[in-house]
Enzyme design. Structure first.
Site, PDB file in Angstrom:
ATOM      1  N   ARG A  37       0.818  -1.228   0.000  1.00 48.52           N
ATOM      2  CA  ARG A  37       0.000   0.000   0.000  1.00 48.52           C
ATOM      3  C   ARG A  37       0.848   1.273   0.000  1.00 48.52           C
ATOM      4  O   ARG A  37       0.453   2.287  -0.566  1.00 48.52           O
ATOM      5  CB  ARG A  37      -0.939  -0.011   1.216  1.00 48.52           C
ATOM      6  CG  ARG A  37      -1.962   1.144   1.229  1.00 48.52           C
ATOM      7  CD  ARG A  37      -2.923   1.010   2.399  1.00 48.52           C
ATOM      8  NE  ARG A  37      -3.994   2.005   2.353  1.00 48.52           N
ATOM      9  CZ  ARG A  37      -4.152   2.977   3.256  1.00 48.52           C
ATOM     10  NH1 ARG A  37      -3.315   3.077   4.273  1.00 48.52           N
ATOM     11  NH2 ARG A  37      -5.145   3.833   3.144  1.00 48.52           N
ATOM     12  N   ILE A  63      -6.863   7.844  -0.844  1.00 45.70           N
ATOM     13  CA  ILE A  63      -6.756   6.386  -0.905  1.00 45.70           C
ATOM     14  C   ILE A  63      -7.604   5.887   0.262  1.00 45.70           C
ATOM     15  O   ILE A  63      -7.456   6.352   1.401  1.00 45.70           O
ATOM     16  CB  ILE A  63      -5.286   5.906  -0.817  1.00 45.70           C
ATOM     17  CG1 ILE A  63      -5.205   4.368  -0.867  1.00 45.70           C
ATOM     18  CG2 ILE A  63      -4.560   6.436   0.405  1.00 45.70           C
ATOM     19  CD1 ILE A  63      -3.785   3.823  -1.031  1.00 45.70           C
ATOM     20  N   SER A  64      -8.546   5.003  -0.023  1.00 42.11           N
ATOM     21  CA  SER A  64      -9.519   4.581   0.989  1.00 42.11           C
ATOM     22  C   SER A  64      -8.868   3.849   2.159  1.00 42.11           C
ATOM     23  O   SER A  64      -7.799   3.250   2.032  1.00 42.11           O
ATOM     24  CB  SER A  64     -10.572   3.657   0.358  1.00 42.11           C
ATOM     25  OG  SER A  64     -11.420   4.389  -0.486  1.00 42.11           O
ATOM     26  N   GLN A  65      -9.557   3.901   3.278  1.00 45.38           N
ATOM     27  CA  GLN A  65      -9.164   3.148   4.466  1.00 45.38           C
ATOM     28  C   GLN A  65      -9.147   1.657   4.097  1.00 45.38           C
ATOM     29  O   GLN A  65     -10.093   1.158   3.471  1.00 45.38           O
ATOM     30  CB  GLN A  65     -10.198   3.422   5.548  1.00 45.38           C
ATOM     31  CG  GLN A  65      -9.957   2.726   6.865  1.00 45.38           C
ATOM     32  CD  GLN A  65     -11.100   2.981   7.843  1.00 45.38           C
ATOM     33  OE1 GLN A  65     -12.047   3.710   7.543  1.00 45.38           O
ATOM     34  NE2 GLN A  65     -11.024   2.364   9.000  1.00 45.38           N
TER      35      GLN A  65
END
Length: 213
Positions: A37, A63-65
């Site tokens: 990530r 950027i999503s959790q």
């Protein structure tokens, strides 16, 4: 940036965190544990990459959790070879998770800067969606429909009819619906005219924008 043992160790901690929050799908957890990530983020955020939080990326997007990514992916029930439409390529992290699960990913992004950057980056690290396009997510990809699964990674003020229409009978669509705060919603297409709808908890996403570029 590289992917080293320290990063891998942090990823395993992240997997434990996501698991504690209720994610049980082993394939989804394995994907979270495998994908670097930190490479999807600005280097200044590298030390925070494996926290279970959303972070800013280019073009005022995020950027999503990781938990959110895992939650949406789990609800899709991805099977290898599934044809998946992703609305909002963003950083490409969710795209990579879908590719890791063996899906054939068709992804659309409406921020031109992000589209160009992410397309090059995904190729570079070996995640190759079937088709990546720049355009209006509300319209989907009618030329490639129907899809087994559809995932929307931005907050939609309403459910776009075009997207429901591009879902196969038996297909699943996961979409966060609402303005400031969204309700995660699952649609399962039962027939050409019938959909089952299930609502889950509340989440917060950047808004789904039309084709304004």
């Amino acid at each position: 940036m590289q992917d080293n043992y320290r990063h891998k160790g942090k990823r395993q901690q992240l997997v434990k965190t996501v698991k504690k929050k209720g994610i049980t799908d082993k394939a989804v957890l394995d994907a979270i544990g495998k994908i670097p990530r930190h490479l999807f983020m600005d280097s200044s955020f590298e030390d925070h990459a494996y926290q279970d939080k959303a972070f800013p990326i280019a073009a005022d997007q995020t950027i999503s959790q990781p938990y959110t990514v895992a939650f949406q992916t789990e609800k899709l029930e991805i099977e290898k070879g599934d044809k998946v439409l992703e609305i909002g390529t963003g950083s490409g992290y969710q795209t990579a998770v879908l590719c890791e699960l063996g899906a054939k990913v068709y992804s659309i992004e409406r921020q031109r800067e992000l589209y160009r950057k992410t397309k090059m980056f995904l190729n570079k690290i070996g995640y190759r969606p079937k088709h990546l396009s720049f355009g209006d997510g509300y319209k989907g990809m009618p030329d490639y429909a129907p899809f087994d699964k559809i995932i929307v990674t931005a907050g939609a003020p309403f459910v776009p009819k075009d997207l429901l229409g591009q879902l196969k009978v038996g297909g699943r669509m996961v979409i966060p619906v609402g303005d400031d705060v969204q309700t995660m919603t699952l649609f399962i297409r039962k027939s050409p005219t019938e959909f089952d709808k299930t609502e889950f908890g509340q989440f917060r996403f950047v808004p789904l924008l039309g084709d304004k570029n």
